[in-house]
Design a protein around this motif. Structure first.
Motif, PDB file in Angstrom:
ATOM      1  N   SER A   1     -18.478  27.747  60.999  1.00 24.25           N
ATOM      2  CA  SER A   1     -18.207  28.329  59.617  1.00 24.25           C
ATOM      3  C   SER A   1     -17.428  29.580  59.620  1.00 24.25           C
ATOM      4  CB  SER A   1     -19.581  28.600  58.670  1.00 24.25           C
ATOM      5  OG  SER A   1     -20.386  27.236  58.761  1.00 24.25           O
ATOM      6  N   TRP A   2     -17.569  30.317  60.620  1.00 26.39           N
ATOM      7  CA  TRP A   2     -16.881  31.801  60.457  1.00 26.39           C
ATOM      8  C   TRP A   2     -15.589  31.751  60.340  1.00 26.39           C
ATOM      9  CZ3 TRP A   2     -19.837  35.807  60.653  1.00 26.39           C
ATOM     10  CH2 TRP A   2     -19.451  36.929  60.893  1.00 26.39           C
TER      11      TRP A   2
ATOM     12  N   GLN B   1     -31.711  34.481  65.993  1.00 23.91           N
ATOM     13  CA  GLN B   1     -31.831  35.303  64.843  1.00 23.91           C
ATOM     14  C   GLN B   1     -30.556  36.089  64.584  1.00 23.91           C
ATOM     15  OE1 GLN B   1     -34.410  38.802  65.677  1.00 23.91           O
ATOM     16  NE2 GLN B   1     -35.300  38.870  63.486  1.00 23.91           N
ATOM     17  N   VAL B   2     -30.403  36.505  63.066  1.00 22.15           N
ATOM     18  CA  VAL B   2     -29.174  37.079  62.754  1.00 22.15           C
ATOM     19  C   VAL B   2     -29.473  38.446  62.178  1.00 22.15           C
ATOM     20  CG1 VAL B   2     -27.419  37.180  61.278  1.00 22.15           C
ATOM     21  CG2 VAL B   2     -27.411  35.435  62.743  1.00 22.15           C
TER      22      VAL B   2
ATOM     23  N   MET C   1     -33.025  27.922  61.190  1.00 29.17           N
ATOM     24  CA  MET C   1     -32.285  27.296  60.183  1.00 29.17           C
ATOM     25  C   MET C   1     -32.155  27.927  58.814  1.00 29.17           C
ATOM     26  SD  MET C   1     -31.358  25.230  62.335  1.00 29.17           S
ATOM     27  CE  MET C   1     -30.009  24.415  61.454  1.00 29.17           C
ATOM     28  N   GLY C   2     -32.785  29.372  58.716  1.00 33.32           N
ATOM     29  CA  GLY C   2     -32.585  30.144  57.534  1.00 33.32           C
ATOM     30  C   GLY C   2     -31.287  30.876  57.889  1.00 33.32           C
ATOM     31  N   ILE C   3     -30.804  30.829  59.112  1.00 29.76           N
ATOM     32  CA  ILE C   3     -29.361  31.577  59.143  1.00 29.76           C
ATOM     33  C   ILE C   3     -28.351  30.929  58.202  1.00 29.76           C
ATOM     34  CG2 ILE C   3     -27.556  32.287  60.844  1.00 29.76           C
ATOM     35  CD1 ILE C   3     -29.826  32.263  63.189  1.00 29.76           C
ATOM     36  N   SER C   4     -27.611  31.634  57.328  1.00 31.42           N
ATOM     37  CA  SER C   4     -26.967  31.249  56.435  1.00 31.42           C
ATOM     38  C   SER C   4     -25.574  31.781  56.513  1.00 31.42           C
ATOM     39  CB  SER C   4     -27.527  30.960  55.051  1.00 31.42           C
ATOM     40  OG  SER C   4     -26.285  30.919  53.787  1.00 31.42           O
TER      41      SER C   4
ATOM     42  N   ILE D   1     -24.636  35.677  54.834  1.00 34.68           N
ATOM     43  CA  ILE D   1     -23.730  36.710  55.489  1.00 34.68           C
ATOM     44  C   ILE D   1     -22.660  37.024  54.833  1.00 34.68           C
ATOM     45  CG2 ILE D   1     -22.689  37.094  57.710  1.00 34.68           C
ATOM     46  CD1 ILE D   1     -24.840  35.209  59.135  1.00 34.68           C
ATOM     47  N   ILE D   2     -21.972  35.825  54.499  1.00 33.59           N
ATOM     48  CA  ILE D   2     -20.413  36.141  53.826  1.00 33.59           C
ATOM     49  C   ILE D   2     -20.827  37.025  52.468  1.00 33.59           C
ATOM     50  CG2 ILE D   2     -18.400  35.171  52.645  1.00 33.59           C
ATOM     51  CD1 ILE D   2     -18.262  35.608  55.923  1.00 33.59           C
TER      52      ILE D   2
END
Length: 117
Positions: free
Chosen positions: A46-47, A84-85, A100-103, A107-108
């Motif tokens: 996605s980045w 983890q982020v 799976m909570g890393i979104s 972040i954007i």
């Protein structure tokens, strides 16, 4: 994705200090965990470098550098998770999520909120 590699507690201190100028993102990855690999892959696919400005992304292999992962928890007051982020701005953790909570979208949104107007 242009990861910087995080490998020492001294480097962590430096990037926390640098977060007063530009926010940083740390992805804590367990190289032995399939869920961690899946979360990393989702983030990398996605980045978008332009969209993610002004964030600087750091990658931490927490199996190889558990001391750095422990220092993140202690210095930033976030409970250890894997994967983890953690997003750091002005020396503080302003976002953290795991599994799976890393979104990417979350972040954007943070990156846009931190961008100079």
């Amino acid at each position: 994705m242009n990861w910087e590699t995080l490998t020492s507690t001294a480097q962590l201190t430096d990037l926390i200090n640098a977060s007063h100028e530009n926010p940083v993102l740390i992805f804590k990855h367990s190289t032995r965990c399939s869920i961690s690999s899946m979360a990393l892959n989702r983030l990398e696919r996605s980045w978008n470098l332009e969209e993610a400005q002004p964030l600087t992304p750091y990658y931490l292999d927490l199996i190889a550098h558990r001391d750095v992962s422990s220092a993140i928890a202690a210095q930033l007051g976030v409970e250890h998770q894997s994967p983890q982020v953690v997003v750091i701005s002005d020396g503080k953790a302003i976002y953290n999520n795991s599994h799976m909570g890393i979104s990417y979208n979350d972040i954007i949104k943070i990156a846009k909120d931190l961008s100079p107007a």
